[in-house]
Design an enzyme around this catalytic site. Sequence first.
Site, short mmCIF file in Angstrom:
data_model
loop_
_atom_site.label_atom_id
_atom_site.label_comp_id
_atom_site.label_asym_id
_atom_site.label_seq_id
_atom_site.Cartn_x
_atom_site.Cartn_y
_atom_site.Cartn_z
CD GLN A 110 -2.78 -1.21 2.47
OE1 GLN A 110 -2.66 -0.41 3.39
NE2 GLN A 110 -3.68 -2.20 2.52
CG HIS A 175 -3.86 -0.48 7.62
ND1 HIS A 175 -4.66 -1.04 8.58
CD2 HIS A 175 -4.24 -1.04 6.45
CE1 HIS A 175 -5.47 -1.92 8.02
NE2 HIS A 175 -5.23 -1.93 6.73
CD GLU A 270 -16.19 3.23 12.13
OE1 GLU A 270 -15.68 4.35 12.35
OE2 GLU A 270 -16.30 2.35 13.00
CE1 TYR A 280 -15.64 10.82 14.82
CE2 TYR A 280 -13.59 11.71 15.68
CZ TYR A 280 -14.89 11.89 15.24
OH TYR A 280 -15.44 13.15 15.22
CE1 TYR A 291 -10.37 -7.49 5.91
CE2 TYR A 291 -8.25 -7.27 7.01
CZ TYR A 291 -9.29 -6.71 6.30
OH TYR A 291 -9.25 -5.39 5.99
CA LIG Z 1 -15.02 4.13 14.69
#
Ligand SMILES: [Ca+2]
Length: 399
Positions: A110, A175, A270, A280, A291
Site C-alpha cells: 500500500q 495502513h 465507516e 472514533y 478477516y
Molecule cells: Ca469508529
Amino acid sequence: MNRMIIGVLVGAVMSASPASAAPVGTGPPNVPEFKPAFAGQTRAEAETTRTKLNVTEIASGFNKPWAIAFLPDNRFLVTEKPTGNLYIVTAEGVKSKPVAGLPPVDGRNQGGLLDVELGPDFATSRMIYWSYYEPREGGNGLAVARAKLIPGPEPKITGVQVIFRMMPTLQSTMHAGGRLVFAPDKTLFVVLGERSVLPGRIQAQDLASHFGKVVRIRPDGSVPKDNPFVNRAGAKPEIWSYGHRNILSAALDAKNRLWVAEMGPQGGDELNLVQKGKDYGWPTIGYGEEYSGKPIHKSTQAPGMEQPVYYWDPVIAPSGMVMYSGSLFPEWRGNFLIGGLASTALIRLEMLNDRVVGEERLLTDRNERIREVVQGPDGALYLLTDDANGKLLKVTPAK
Ligand SMILES: [Ca+2]
C-alpha cells in the site's frame, strides 16, 4: 428461494415505486450480531441517479495511480503509487515526463507516492504538497513534503521540505492513511492509519503516537495553537482526532467540516464527521471483525467514543471522496461520492442533517477499482482506477 433472487424481485417491484425502502443489494452482513446504534446508520435506502452518465477515458497507462490535483491551466497532477512518479497531464491526456526531484518512496504494497495538493497560495508560490511512504532506518512512515513546481518540457520541483513525519517508524507496508485536505484557514489535515500490525493497532488510542489519527498542521509543518492536545503532556500536538483505523478518503463539506470514510476490518467501513479532539473508537469499538472471522470488539458502543454516521457491512473499501457542489449534476449536490476499491463502484451517499438517507452504487458495469474521486473546476467528476494500467476518467452527463 435464495436471498439474491428475492433481492432481484424486490428491486423489480420497487423500481416502479419511488417510495422504495430497500437498501443497496450487497449481500448479507459479515457480523449480523452487531446492530446499528440508530436508524439509518447502515443500509440506507437505495437511490437511483436520473441523469445518464457519460464516462470518458482521458488517459491510461498509469501504474496504480493514487491522486489527482488540478492545475489552474486545466492540466492535472497525477501521482503513481509504487513508482513514486508524479506526472503533469493535459486535458487531452498527454502525459509529461515524471516530475524530477521527488524524494524516494517505499513503494511496496500500500506504500509509495500517495496524495498531491496545490498549496493554498499556489498562484503566487507554485508550492505543491504530497504524501508518501518514506523509507527510514528500521522501517518506514508516512511523510508530507512540499516544494515549488517548475513545469515545462522537463518538469521538476525545487526546494523540497518535509513538513510532517508520522511517528514512530515501523516495519509495515500497510495502513498509513495519506489523504491531504487544506481547510480555508490554510491549515492542512493529514489523515493517518494504524499500520495494520498489532503493535500499530493499539496505538490508535495512544496520543503519544501518530498512528490512527487525523493531524492538523500549518503549511510549514508548525502546529496551530488551537489544536486540542497542544497542552497535554506526552501527547503529539499535531493530533486533531484519534481512534481511526485507516483513512484513504477525506473531504470538506459545504460548511468546511472534515468528513472521512475509513477502511474498517471485515464488515466495518465507516463514514465519520471528524471533530476536534474526539475519539472514533478503533480498536475498542466498531462494527466489523478480523478477516479470519474472529471478533475484534466486545461492543459497538462505548462512553466517550463517537459513533460513525454510517457504516458498511459488507465493506466498500473506500478511497477518494468528495462532497459534490458542481452544476453538471444538480441532483448530486450535497452528496458524498466515494471511490470503492473492493466494491468496484462509485458510491453515492445522499445526506440530510448529517445523516445518510440514500445510497447508490454507480459505474458497477465497468468493474473497476476506483482509487480517487475529485470534482473538477468544470463540475465534472474525475476518477482514477486502481490498476497496473490505471485510467484517468471523466464523468459528465450524457448528451
Ligand atoms: Ca469508529
